[in-house]
Scaffold this motif. Sequence first.
Motif, short mmCIF file in Angstrom:
data_model
loop_
_atom_site.label_atom_id
_atom_site.label_comp_id
_atom_site.label_asym_id
_atom_site.label_seq_id
_atom_site.Cartn_x
_atom_site.Cartn_y
_atom_site.Cartn_z
N ASP A 255 0.83 -1.21 0.00
CA ASP A 255 0.00 0.00 0.00
C ASP A 255 0.86 1.25 0.00
N GLY A 256 1.98 1.18 -0.71
CA GLY A 256 2.83 2.35 -0.87
C GLY A 256 3.73 2.69 0.30
N ALA A 257 3.75 1.86 1.34
CA ALA A 257 4.56 2.16 2.52
C ALA A 257 5.46 0.98 2.88
N ARG A 258 6.66 1.29 3.36
CA ARG A 258 7.56 0.25 3.83
C ARG A 258 7.13 -0.21 5.21
N ARG A 259 7.23 -1.51 5.43
CA ARG A 259 6.97 -2.04 6.76
C ARG A 259 7.82 -3.28 6.98
N ILE A 260 7.96 -3.65 8.23
CA ILE A 260 8.73 -4.83 8.61
C ILE A 260 7.76 -5.84 9.22
N ALA A 261 7.73 -7.03 8.67
CA ALA A 261 6.79 -8.06 9.13
C ALA A 261 7.53 -9.38 9.29
N LEU A 262 6.93 -10.28 10.05
CA LEU A 262 7.52 -11.61 10.25
C LEU A 262 7.00 -12.57 9.19
N HIS A 263 7.93 -13.29 8.55
CA HIS A 263 7.61 -14.29 7.54
C HIS A 263 8.32 -15.60 7.90
N ARG A 264 7.77 -16.71 7.45
CA ARG A 264 8.42 -18.01 7.64
C ARG A 264 9.57 -18.14 6.65
N TRP A 265 10.75 -18.56 7.14
CA TRP A 265 11.89 -18.74 6.25
C TRP A 265 11.79 -20.12 5.60
N GLY A 266 11.59 -20.10 4.30
CA GLY A 266 11.35 -21.31 3.52
C GLY A 266 10.12 -21.08 2.68
N LEU A 267 10.31 -20.66 1.43
CA LEU A 267 9.20 -20.23 0.59
C LEU A 267 8.27 -21.38 0.24
N VAL A 268 6.98 -21.13 0.42
CA VAL A 268 5.94 -22.09 0.06
C VAL A 268 5.20 -21.51 -1.15
N PRO A 269 5.34 -22.10 -2.34
CA PRO A 269 4.66 -21.56 -3.52
C PRO A 269 3.15 -21.51 -3.34
N GLU A 270 2.54 -20.58 -4.00
CA GLU A 270 1.08 -20.42 -3.92
C GLU A 270 0.35 -21.68 -4.32
N PHE A 271 0.94 -22.45 -5.25
CA PHE A 271 0.27 -23.64 -5.78
C PHE A 271 0.59 -24.90 -4.98
N ALA A 272 1.38 -24.82 -3.91
CA ALA A 272 1.74 -26.01 -3.13
C ALA A 272 0.50 -26.62 -2.47
N PRO A 273 0.31 -27.94 -2.55
CA PRO A 273 -0.87 -28.56 -1.93
C PRO A 273 -0.81 -28.55 -0.41
N ASP A 274 0.42 -28.61 0.14
CA ASP A 274 0.58 -28.60 1.60
C ASP A 274 2.01 -28.21 1.92
N LEU A 275 2.29 -28.02 3.21
CA LEU A 275 3.63 -27.57 3.63
C LEU A 275 4.70 -28.63 3.42
N ALA A 276 4.32 -29.88 3.39
CA ALA A 276 5.29 -30.97 3.30
C ALA A 276 5.67 -31.30 1.86
N SER A 277 4.98 -30.71 0.90
CA SER A 277 5.25 -31.05 -0.50
C SER A 277 6.48 -30.31 -1.02
N GLY A 278 7.34 -31.05 -1.71
CA GLY A 278 8.49 -30.44 -2.33
C GLY A 278 9.59 -30.10 -1.35
N PRO A 279 10.73 -29.62 -1.87
CA PRO A 279 11.87 -29.28 -1.02
C PRO A 279 11.61 -28.01 -0.22
N LEU A 280 12.39 -27.82 0.83
CA LEU A 280 12.31 -26.61 1.64
C LEU A 280 13.11 -25.51 0.93
N MET A 281 12.42 -24.57 0.33
CA MET A 281 13.07 -23.56 -0.52
C MET A 281 13.45 -22.33 0.30
#
Length: 235
Positions: A45-71
């Motif tokens: 929304d046009g502003a910088r912010r700092i937020a907490l995210h999980r380290w290890g990208l989960v693609p939008e199309f992933a069926p679940d957290l356990a699918s595929g390698p830990l990216m």
Amino acid sequence: MCGRYAQTTSRRSLEALLGAAAETDFPARYNIAPTQMIPVALVEDGARRIALHRWGLVPEFAPDLASGPLMFNARAETLAQKPAFRSALQRRRCLVPADGWYEWRAVGRFKQPYLIRRPDREPVMFAGIWESWKRPDGEALRSVAIVTVTASPDLAMVHDRMPAVLPPEAWEAWLDTRVDGRSLALRGLHPAPVGTFETVTVGARVNQTTNDGPEVQEPAPAIAEPVADAQPRLI
């Protein structure tokens, strides 16, 4: 590869450095590992912010957290080609604050851990990409991968890859998704100049992710290089 790093800069210091407001406080961390929650800086929304995210990208199309390698890493050279990263490269880029990272080098049967940091101990910003994945209960999980590049020549003896460290003048363009992500990945991400970082041999405490205090960064004697076996004498 960057599979462990430290982030000990305070919330207030990062807010001032990045010109961003943090959604929540976060403690100093000396031994961060994949799947843990980490602070990242992004623009929404046009502003910088700092937020907490999980380290290890989960693609939008992933069926679940356990699918595929830990990216938890994403190679700069293939960001624009891989389906898991293409959309995030263009629309969801972020900065990952860090004070240094750890790598391990094989020495005989053992692995020597190293802390890699700036000599002046100032924080740096890794290039990151993030994604939002919807859990089965409908709640969104935001996750991030740290972008890597070929290691600087003076760091290659430890590992052949390193995080893509962005200088302050590159932060705005990386966060601005109006700037073409493919162009940034191909021409804007480079190894750090030689001499930017120092390597410090540290002890085995860092090997255990449960050890997360300043003691993991204490310098320690390097593991001795193995001595080649003597040639047998002919008698």
